[in-house]
Scaffold this motif. Sequence first.
Motif, PDB file in Angstrom:
ATOM      1  N   PHE A 224     -20.618 -27.077   6.988  1.00 42.91           N
ATOM      2  CA  PHE A 224     -20.926 -25.747   6.483  1.00 42.91           C
ATOM      3  C   PHE A 224     -22.443 -25.613   6.328  1.00 42.91           C
ATOM      4  CE2 PHE A 224     -16.559 -26.337   5.634  1.00 42.91           C
ATOM      5  CZ  PHE A 224     -15.979 -25.094   5.476  1.00 42.91           C
ATOM      6  N   GLY A 225     -23.086 -25.526   7.451  1.00 39.74           N
ATOM      7  CA  GLY A 225     -24.538 -25.384   7.425  1.00 39.74           C
ATOM      8  C   GLY A 225     -24.930 -24.116   8.150  1.00 39.74           C
ATOM      9  N   THR A 226     -25.154 -24.231   9.448  1.00 35.94           N
ATOM     10  CA  THR A 226     -25.460 -23.021  10.225  1.00 35.94           C
ATOM     11  C   THR A 226     -24.247 -22.111  10.281  1.00 35.94           C
ATOM     12  OG1 THR A 226     -24.735 -24.073  12.281  1.00 35.94           O
ATOM     13  CG2 THR A 226     -27.048 -24.312  11.681  1.00 35.94           C
ATOM     14  N   MET A 227     -23.052 -22.669  10.056  1.00 34.49           N
ATOM     15  CA  MET A 227     -21.792 -21.932  10.051  1.00 34.49           C
ATOM     16  C   MET A 227     -21.465 -21.309  11.406  1.00 34.49           C
ATOM     17  SD  MET A 227     -20.763 -22.351   6.906  1.00 34.49           S
ATOM     18  CE  MET A 227     -19.466 -21.153   6.704  1.00 34.49           C
ATOM     19  N   MET A 228     -22.139 -21.732  12.432  1.00 26.75           N
ATOM     20  CA  MET A 228     -21.855 -21.142  13.732  1.00 26.75           C
ATOM     21  C   MET A 228     -20.549 -21.669  14.318  1.00 26.75           C
ATOM     22  SD  MET A 228     -24.081 -18.909  14.330  1.00 26.75           S
ATOM     23  CE  MET A 228     -23.851 -18.614  16.084  1.00 26.75           C
ATOM     24  N   GLY A 229     -20.248 -22.932  14.048  1.00 26.09           N
ATOM     25  CA  GLY A 229     -18.970 -23.480  14.480  1.00 26.09           C
ATOM     26  C   GLY A 229     -18.835 -23.691  15.976  1.00 26.09           C
ATOM     27  N   LEU A 276     -22.586 -18.035   1.708  1.00 22.16           N
ATOM     28  CA  LEU A 276     -22.870 -19.466   1.777  1.00 22.16           C
ATOM     29  C   LEU A 276     -24.057 -19.751   2.699  1.00 22.16           C
ATOM     30  CD1 LEU A 276     -21.869 -22.120   0.634  1.00 22.16           C
ATOM     31  CD2 LEU A 276     -20.276 -22.305   2.560  1.00 22.16           C
ATOM     32  N   LYS A 277     -24.136 -19.004   3.797  1.00 22.34           N
ATOM     33  CA  LYS A 277     -25.285 -19.168   4.687  1.00 22.34           C
ATOM     34  C   LYS A 277     -26.592 -18.921   3.937  1.00 22.34           C
ATOM     35  CE  LYS A 277     -23.354 -17.788   9.199  1.00 22.34           C
ATOM     36  NZ  LYS A 277     -23.393 -16.744  10.253  1.00 22.34           N
ATOM     37  N   THR A 278     -26.616 -17.841   3.147  1.00 21.69           N
ATOM     38  CA  THR A 278     -27.816 -17.482   2.385  1.00 21.69           C
ATOM     39  C   THR A 278     -28.159 -18.549   1.363  1.00 21.69           C
ATOM     40  OG1 THR A 278     -27.337 -15.125   2.657  1.00 21.69           O
ATOM     41  CG2 THR A 278     -28.845 -15.734   0.890  1.00 21.69           C
ATOM     42  N   ILE A 279     -27.162 -19.038   0.638  1.00 24.66           N
ATOM     43  CA  ILE A 279     -27.375 -20.065  -0.390  1.00 24.66           C
ATOM     44  C   ILE A 279     -27.961 -21.335   0.221  1.00 24.66           C
ATOM     45  CG2 ILE A 279     -26.212 -21.635  -2.003  1.00 24.66           C
ATOM     46  CD1 ILE A 279     -24.216 -19.363  -2.575  1.00 24.66           C
ATOM     47  N   ARG A 281     -29.443 -21.715   3.117  1.00 24.54           N
ATOM     48  CA  ARG A 281     -30.767 -21.487   3.702  1.00 24.54           C
ATOM     49  C   ARG A 281     -31.833 -21.452   2.603  1.00 24.54           C
ATOM     50  NH1 ARG A 281     -29.417 -17.543   6.631  1.00 24.54           N
ATOM     51  NH2 ARG A 281     -29.936 -15.863   5.175  1.00 24.54           N
ATOM     52  N   THR A 282     -31.516 -20.786   1.479  1.00 29.31           N
ATOM     53  CA  THR A 282     -32.458 -20.682   0.364  1.00 29.31           C
ATOM     54  C   THR A 282     -32.752 -22.046  -0.250  1.00 29.31           C
ATOM     55  OG1 THR A 282     -31.664 -18.455  -0.147  1.00 29.31           O
ATOM     56  CG2 THR A 282     -32.867 -19.613  -1.884  1.00 29.31           C
ATOM     57  N   LYS A 283     -31.714 -22.868  -0.364  1.00 29.02           N
ATOM     58  CA  LYS A 283     -31.869 -24.185  -0.975  1.00 29.02           C
ATOM     59  C   LYS A 283     -32.375 -25.235   0.017  1.00 29.02           C
ATOM     60  CE  LYS A 283     -28.292 -23.594  -4.552  1.00 29.02           C
ATOM     61  NZ  LYS A 283     -29.143 -23.859  -5.721  1.00 29.02           N
ATOM     62  N   GLY A 284     -32.447 -24.854   1.269  1.00 29.31           N
ATOM     63  CA  GLY A 284     -32.925 -25.805   2.283  1.00 29.31           C
ATOM     64  C   GLY A 284     -31.948 -26.921   2.552  1.00 29.31           C
ATOM     65  N   ILE A 285     -30.645 -26.637   2.358  1.00 24.18           N
ATOM     66  CA  ILE A 285     -29.611 -27.657   2.586  1.00 24.18           C
ATOM     67  C   ILE A 285     -29.045 -27.465   3.991  1.00 24.18           C
ATOM     68  CG2 ILE A 285     -27.373 -28.528   1.815  1.00 24.18           C
ATOM     69  CD1 ILE A 285     -28.071 -27.479  -0.981  1.00 24.18           C
TER      70      ILE A 285
END
Length: 361
Positions: A224-229, A276-279, A281-285
């Motif tokens: 669950f990072g880029t969420m592109m799958g 989740l993508k925004t979170i 990206r904001t946290k740099g995870i």
Amino acid sequence: MEGTNNQTGEYIAVDLRDFFDTPEEQNEQDVGIVVLTPHQQQMYDNIISVAKTVDPDKYEVFEKRMRDLEDLARSIAHFPSLLERHNLSGGERTPQSLIDSLIKHQAEGDYTLQLPSKATLGKGFLVAKIHTFSSLYKFAKSIKQPDAVWQELQQETITLMCSLLAEDVYLNLLHDPSVEMEFKQKLAMALLLLWEHRTDQNVSDIAPTLLKIWTARRKLAPAFGTMMGTSELLMLSMQLDDQWTTFMKAKLGDSGVSQAMEEFLFGISHEQILQLKTILRTKGIPAIGRDEVSSFLGVHVKADAGLDYRDFYSLYTVRRDNARVRARMRLAGPHKTIEDYFIQFVMEQEKEKQNNDHFAK
């Protein structure tokens, strides 16, 4: 009989016989609800013969349940057939008038009170039959029957559940303004046949693929990072059959299909995916696992599920209800589920094949 031309809006003649492949097939429409198909009967006879020997009490329970199903089917058969002409208190009802009603009724909200009594009662019969086959599957597994025996019963339970799912899909597509009128006629007829017999050839053809999709999804561990799958979709397609691969190649470029697939793959809503993508990206995870999704979103979400048919159907209904809300409120995101898209695609492909075969004669 009449239907509607989707291009001109004028009524054109539609013969119900066009929906049946052969005269022999149409002659079989009077059998009513099918309690057990020949294949189901064979499975039942095999496991019940074992139960009679190893657990007589269970044998009696299963036999009583089957008698209950037969009684229920007979009771439902007393209601007017949906495939015949009847003079009812509200006026004359024909299969075509039912089809027209299903297509024309576009009111929002729950459809229950708009449906024939036989449709609603038959749904209860189907649920009872699903639970019965689930019990047979659990019994077969508990007495350590060969894997092929309990796996076949499990497959049949999932197939029956898919009939419940297909009923939802048909209704969803009937109320989709983007679906062509000719296809809606086919969908409505498929619904009448499903309600009348509680069996559906489309489901029998599609259910194995849906089960493979669900099984493959569980084996994946999407990041669950880029969420592109993208890699997950590739892995998923490689594990499945040509039918699914053809669908993916033809439709994945459609934003609605890709968003619906993303919801299915990750097990959370389109809105939660964006959040989740925004979170992250904001946290740099860069990525998190499925078990961390709830803590990052701040709410409990069931991002994973087992092979239980109830999980399968439950998570489908969550995506279905979310899609209906988006469509009604004209919100961004998928307005249909991946099951809607897939079943529509398969039925359209089959119709095209039938047309080609017809012209080839």
